[in-house]
Design an enzyme around this catalytic site. Structure first.
Site, PDB file in Angstrom:
ATOM      1  N   ALA A  73       0.718  -1.382   0.378  1.00  0.00           N
ATOM      2  CA  ALA A  73      -0.006   0.238  -0.002  1.00  0.00           C
ATOM      3  C   ALA A  73       1.245   1.546   0.171  1.00  0.00           C
ATOM      4  O   ALA A  73       2.229   1.049   0.466  1.00  0.00           O
ATOM      5  CB  ALA A  73      -0.878   0.172   1.137  1.00  0.00           C
ATOM      6  N   GLY A 119       0.315  -5.352   0.688  1.00  0.00           N
ATOM      7  CA  GLY A 119      -0.834  -4.823  -0.528  1.00  0.00           C
ATOM      8  C   GLY A 119      -0.462  -5.896  -2.077  1.00  0.00           C
ATOM      9  O   GLY A 119      -2.102  -6.301  -2.542  1.00  0.00           O
ATOM     10  N   GLU A 122      -1.468  -9.142  -1.203  1.00  0.00           N
ATOM     11  CA  GLU A 122      -3.000  -9.701  -1.058  1.00  0.00           C
ATOM     12  C   GLU A 122      -4.288  -9.763  -2.744  1.00  0.00           C
ATOM     13  O   GLU A 122      -4.696  -9.826  -2.452  1.00  0.00           O
ATOM     14  CB  GLU A 122      -3.714  -8.113  -0.581  1.00  0.00           C
ATOM     15  CG  GLU A 122      -2.649  -8.646   0.906  1.00  0.00           C
ATOM     16  CD  GLU A 122      -3.237  -7.316   2.293  1.00  0.00           C
ATOM     17  OE1 GLU A 122      -2.975  -6.016   2.509  1.00  0.00           O
ATOM     18  OE2 GLU A 122      -4.751  -6.843   3.409  1.00  0.00           O
ATOM     19  N   GLU A 144       3.692  -6.066   7.061  1.00  0.00           N
ATOM     20  CA  GLU A 144       2.649  -5.457   7.875  1.00  0.00           C
ATOM     21  C   GLU A 144       2.889  -4.977   9.288  1.00  0.00           C
ATOM     22  O   GLU A 144       2.810  -3.851   9.941  1.00  0.00           O
ATOM     23  CB  GLU A 144       1.318  -5.762   7.890  1.00  0.00           C
ATOM     24  CG  GLU A 144       0.199  -4.534   5.995  1.00  0.00           C
ATOM     25  CD  GLU A 144       0.739  -6.121   5.447  1.00  0.00           C
ATOM     26  OE1 GLU A 144       1.322  -7.436   5.277  1.00  0.00           O
ATOM     27  OE2 GLU A 144      -0.335  -6.308   4.214  1.00  0.00           O
TER      28      GLU A 144
END
Ligand code: NAI
Length: 649
Positions: A73, A119, A122, A144
């Site tokens: 992210a 991310g 993911e 994370e």
């Protein structure tokens, strides 16, 4: 192939091939690395909606960046978040986009090379299939927790179901990334293939549409009661051995989330978002995000010169020189390693082989790395090296006479570096015709673990030489910290008073266990007494002796006594602690909270005072660089944001 022009797209490029498969490539505009910014996600969502109605043969998602697939992210966005509601909105949006990808009624595949993190992974998990480049540069992970949160775009929900809870939780709780082959073994990717076969393998899977993989048998059962509750208990116990919930709440929150909602995918998705939103606005995550940007700042120090060295010559094949040489070869440089003793070189090659095996795994890559590292008794590599790194004994005369001997043989423009930990560069430079080319490259022990390298400039060092040294440091994936030549530079100078305070406390009758507990309670990775034992009390004594004048600190007699009696710490089986077969023997810490608090105050105050003094003396340029250096050089409690930040707050 036809290229469907999509003028609104800044970041995603779409190509439809003759089989009707859509190849969607992410190439984030104005960036060298792909991250999932708001804009990138919004564009992606728009493309997905388009595909929903078009229903092509399949969708393959890949990256156009050489560096890798997607790094995660956009951490910049974290800094903007102020409230729980804002955080929740951001996370739910990401979840919604990936749910849309998962629900797409065509086969979807992530084609992965380089890093695929946070991310990025993911997103890949929301695809039906994943194919990865087997090159060791490919790394898949959910790091994370290192930012004080846990996966929030459905990662914790999907990974536990894909590979089973034990492997998934292990990956998320440690933040560790895995290579493609390991990912294949654990069921995280469907295929790990050489780069040249990537596209063919991806196309084949889309055409054949094999069954979508998911955890089977006992692996899946771990997600349901009663196995889940039992495993959660074990995981909590394991995490507790590493970090405390009051310092790092994220791993505990992740276990709680899975423990409570692991059996229900929809519910877990909803609660995953809520849990990350709570964490993101907490102090730990905010400070760890700060540390992330401090790390970026260190990295940027290496970008100020375009220096791209190829040949490195290291002189001195001891603990440090040997490991520096091996590390440079591991990172792709051609290295010659010189020592006076044949046995030292043999040991270097043996240790290097161990390192290459551990890091590279594949025999071909190990052989190539070994070919890049050449033992060189005669110093033949000296005259062609772009950088010469001296790492012989810490002795002024020995180093000076070596410099006198080698300077005439250096290639024009070659950088000359020393790994000295205590001798001022000005003193070493006295032996040189051109002292301006001398710079300190102060690596820490063990080289393969310690990320920081102090780039030491003496009064005469050419600023360009320091920039080149920083560029080399980035080249070998280390973090350069520019410092002024002064006793102890930054890291040892700040660390030493703190260690000496611990020794003084011990001489006053405070048990080592109590002193160490006070430091651990603050968030240090290891207590100072155990650290001194681990470094070696002889080394501590010698460094303390050199620094004591500067610091106006007396070296405690207790340290001298232990060294005199041969109790040098872990390596001799006895120091402040006793060691049996290398294992430390600690008693239970019996002290009141008030005592722990007082000891902690004394220890940390010494460290903070010295950090302030270094800043005042201009050892580093500013307080952010100081914080970065102390965090990455000593492990200073990262969740506190660094010593200067901590003392300000
Ligand atoms: P070491 O004693 O393990 O190795 C020194 C090596 O240099 C030996 O193999 C010796 O045979 C070789 N050598 C000596 N004179 C030589 C010459 N003229 N030509 C070729 N080879 C020669 O020493 P260590 O611990 O690796 O330290 C090296 C340097 O790194 C020192 O300046 C030390 O202060 C610094 N340093 C050490 C750290 C540590 O934790 N050991 C940490 C950071 C820096």
């Amino acid at each position: 192939m036809s290229e469907k022009e999509n003028l609104q797209n800044n970041h995603w490029q779409r190509v439809d091939d003759d089989d009707g498969i859509v190849w969607l490539s992410l190439d984030k505009a104005d960036a060298t690395t792909n991250v999932l910014s708001y804009e990138v996600l919004d564009e992606f969502e728009a493309v997905l909606k388009q595909l929903q109605t078009e229903k092509p043969r399949g969708l393959i998602i890949q990256s156009k960046k050489e560096s890798g697939f997607i790094a995660g992210a956009d951490v910049n966005a974290f800094k903007e978040i102020k409230t729980y509601e804002e955080a929740l909105e951001l996370i739910r949006h990401g979840q919604a986009v990936f749910n849309c990808l998962e629900r797409l009624n065509i086969p979807t595949l992530a084609l992965i090379h380089g890093f695929c993190l946070g991310g990025g992974l993911e997103l890949a998990l929301a695809c039906d299939y994943r194919v990865a480049d087997e090159n060791p540069k490919t790394k898949l992970g959910l790091p994370e927790v290192l930012l004080g949160i846990h996966p929030g775009f459905g990662g914790s929900v999907r990974l536990t179901r894909l590979v089973g809870a034990p492997a998934a939780m292990n990956m998320m709780l440690s933040g560790r990334a895995v290579h493609a082959r390991r990912a294949k073994k654990m069921g995280l990717v469907d295929a790990a293939v050489p780069q040249r076969q990537l596209q063919r393998a991806a196309r084949q899977i889309i055409m054949q549409q094999p069954a979508v993989s998911k955890a089977s048998g006992w692996k899946m059962l771990t997600n349901y009661s009663p196995a889940r509750q039992l495993l959660a208990l074990i995981l909590r116990r394991q995490v507790k051995k590493r970090v405390r919930p009051e310092h790092y709440p994220a791993p505990y929150a992740l276990i709680d989330l899975w423990d409570q909602y692991g059996g229900d995918k929809k519910l877990m998705m909803r609660e995953e978002a809520a849990s990350v939103a709570r964490l993101i606005i907490g102090e730990t995550a905010q400070n760890l995000v700060r540390v992330f940007f401090l790390q970026e700042q260190l990295k940027s120090q290496g970008k100020k010169s375009l220096f791209t060295p190829k040949y490195i010559h290291v002189i001195g094949g001891g603990v440090m020189g040997g490991d520096i040489a091996a590390w440079c070869a591991l990172c792709g440089l051609h290295v010659t390693i010189q020592d006076r003793q044949y046995e030292s070189l043999a040991r270097v090659m043996q240790r290097a082989h161990g390192l290459f095996k551990k890091r590279l795994k594949q025999p071909r890559l190990i052989t190539e790395a070994l070919e890049r590292l050449r033992p060189d008794m005669e110093g033949i590599g000296l005259s062609r090296a772009d950088v010469v790194i001296e790492a012989i004994f810490e002795d002024v005369d020995a180093k000076q006479s070596l410099f006198r001997e080698i300077e005439p043989q250096l290639k024009k423009g070659a950088l000359l570096a020393t790994n000295t930990s205590s001798i001022p560069l000005e003193v070493l430079g006295e032996a040189l015709e051109n002292p301006e080319r001398l710079v300190g490259l102060h690596f820490f022990n063990p080289v393969a673990k310690m990320q920081l390298v102090e780039i030491v400039s003496g009064a005469l060092t050419d600023p360009e030489a320091a920039l080149q040294a920083a560029a080399l440091t980035r080249h070998i994936n280390r973090l350069p910290l520019p410092v002024k030549s002064s006793p102890g530079f930054l890291v040892n100078r700040v660390l030493m008073p703190y260690l000496l305070e611990a020794v003084t406390l011990e001489s006053e009758g405070v048990a080592p266990e109590v002193i160490d507990e006070a430091a651990l309670d603050f968030g240090m990775p290891m207590g100072p007494v155990e650290l001194a034992d681990t470094v070696g009390l002889d080394i501590c004594y010698s460094v303390a002796g050199i620094l004591s004048e500067q610091l106006q600190a007396k070296v405690p007699d207790r340290l001298a006594e232990l060294v005199k009696s041969g109790h040098l710490g872990r390596k001799t089986g006895q120091g402040f602690y006793q060691y049996k077969k290398g294992k430390i023997e600690k008693k239970r810490c019996k002290a009141s909270d008030a005592t722990i608090h007082d000891v902690q105050q004394r220890l940390i105050k010494r460290l903070l005072d010295e950090a302030h003094a270094c800043l005042e003396e201009g050892i580093v340029k500013d307080s952010d660089l100081l914080d970065a250096g102390i965090i990455f050089g000593t492990g200073f409690a990262p969740f506190r944001g660094g010593p200067m930040f901590y003392s300000r707050s």
